[in-house]
Design a protein around this motif. Structure first.
Motif, mmCIF file in Angstrom:
data_model
loop_
_atom_site.group_PDB
_atom_site.id
_atom_site.type_symbol
_atom_site.label_atom_id
_atom_site.label_comp_id
_atom_site.label_asym_id
_atom_site.label_seq_id
_atom_site.Cartn_x
_atom_site.Cartn_y
_atom_site.Cartn_z
ATOM 1 N N UNK A 57 -11.828 11.176 -1.349
ATOM 2 C CA UNK A 57 -10.540 11.762 -2.078
ATOM 3 C C UNK A 57 -9.311 11.215 -1.664
ATOM 4 N N UNK A 58 -8.918 10.670 -0.280
ATOM 5 C CA UNK A 58 -7.764 10.095 -0.294
ATOM 6 C C UNK A 58 -7.688 8.722 -1.136
ATOM 7 N N UNK A 59 -8.573 8.190 -1.090
ATOM 8 C CA UNK A 59 -8.579 6.771 -1.605
ATOM 9 C C UNK A 59 -8.502 7.003 -3.340
ATOM 10 N N UNK A 60 -9.127 8.190 -3.874
ATOM 11 C CA UNK A 60 -8.704 8.508 -5.153
ATOM 12 C C UNK A 60 -7.327 8.920 -5.504
ATOM 13 N N UNK A 61 -6.500 9.190 -4.620
ATOM 14 C CA UNK A 61 -5.122 9.571 -4.905
ATOM 15 C C UNK A 61 -4.433 8.136 -5.361
ATOM 16 N N UNK B 253 0.639 -1.312 -0.049
ATOM 17 C CA UNK B 253 -0.068 -0.146 0.096
ATOM 18 C C UNK B 253 0.874 1.241 -0.058
ATOM 19 N N UNK B 254 1.922 1.263 0.971
ATOM 20 C CA UNK B 254 2.860 2.461 0.926
ATOM 21 C C UNK B 254 3.480 2.747 -0.270
ATOM 22 N N UNK B 255 4.070 1.701 -0.935
ATOM 23 C CA UNK B 255 4.761 1.885 -2.342
ATOM 24 C C UNK B 255 3.691 2.378 -3.277
ATOM 25 N N UNK B 256 2.673 1.736 -3.482
ATOM 26 C CA UNK B 256 1.626 2.200 -4.504
ATOM 27 C C UNK B 256 1.385 3.528 -4.441
ATOM 28 N N UNK B 257 1.164 4.158 -3.241
ATOM 29 C CA UNK B 257 1.042 5.409 -2.924
ATOM 30 C C UNK B 257 2.150 6.607 -3.243
ATOM 31 N N UNK B 258 3.272 6.167 -3.031
ATOM 32 C CA UNK B 258 4.342 6.488 -3.312
ATOM 33 C C UNK B 258 4.858 6.742 -4.977
ATOM 34 N N UNK C 126 -6.160 5.934 -7.122
ATOM 35 C CA UNK C 126 -6.781 5.547 -8.636
ATOM 36 C C UNK C 126 -5.937 6.516 -9.520
ATOM 37 N N UNK C 127 -5.837 7.922 -9.253
ATOM 38 C CA UNK C 127 -5.004 8.608 -9.820
ATOM 39 C C UNK C 127 -3.708 8.164 -10.244
ATOM 40 N N UNK C 128 -2.939 7.681 -9.207
ATOM 41 C CA UNK C 128 -1.750 7.254 -9.266
ATOM 42 C C UNK C 128 -1.703 6.035 -10.429
#
Length: 191
Positions: free
Chosen positions: A115-119, A26-31, A121-123
């Motif tokens: 909104x936080x979860x869409x970050x 999860x952390x890597x996907x966000x970064x 998706x947009x990534x």
């Protein structure tokens, strides 16, 4: 010193593994999603201003040959795919429990969490968009995808760019800077 702001244990911060181990966490996907969003936004701006695609832009900016640029981009993509599909760290129960924290949110009931979860998706869209632009540039013999499709004219000043292109650039820059996560984060809820 803001010790109180660092509430929660290391477990709340997400599953960690060595950076050398390919894994889908999860952390890597966000970064990586944030990095991809910024990279895709800047490649769109570059294409609008110059009419050249992302691989040619990287070639000009780094001085590396096209072959080396394609190999580097391909190696990064392969590293991510191997991590997602084959890595034991990806299937680790602690990682799976961490990934399960990302439950869908109803935008009407929990707009900040949505909104936080869409970050993420947009990534993901930025990753796919950048990869697609690289592949299309290769297939079309170096021609930039938006120019090839006739969606923009080469060397378009940003003030004359189509509204949708400016909107995409702003969306991806905001995502890359973590704006959605900052706006969507509740103090009592760890995403």
């Amino acid at each position: 010193m803001r010790v109180a702001a660092q509430k929660g244990s290391d477990e709340d911060k997400g599953f960690k593994t060595s950076p050398l181990v390919p894994a889908f966490t999860r952390r890597r996907e966000l970064t990586l999603g944030r990095v991809a969003a910024l990279g895709f936004a800047f490649s769109l701006v570059g294409e609008l201003l110059t009419g050249i695609g992302p691989i040619t832009q990287l070639h000009y900016e780094t001085g590396l040959s096209y072959r080396v640029v394609y190999l580097l981009v391909g190696a990064l993509a392969a590293y991510g795919l191997v991590g997602a599909a084959l890595s034991p760290a990806t299937r680790d129960p602690r990682n799976q429990a961490d990934v399960a924290k990302r439950q869908p949110a109803n935008p009407l009931q929990e707009p900040r969490r949505f909104l936080a979860q869409n970050e993420v998706l947009i990534g993901r869209l930025a990753m796919i968009g950048f990869a697609g632009a690289c592949v299309l540039e290769y297939v079309w013999g170096g021609e930039a995808p938006l120019v090839h499709l006739g969606l923009v004219q080469p060397a378009t000043p940003l003030v004359h760019a189509p509204w949708w292109a400016i909107g995409l650039v702003l969306l991806f820059i905001a995502n890359g800077l973590g704006v959605f996560s900052a706006v969507g984060q509740d103090d009592d809820q760890a995403f």
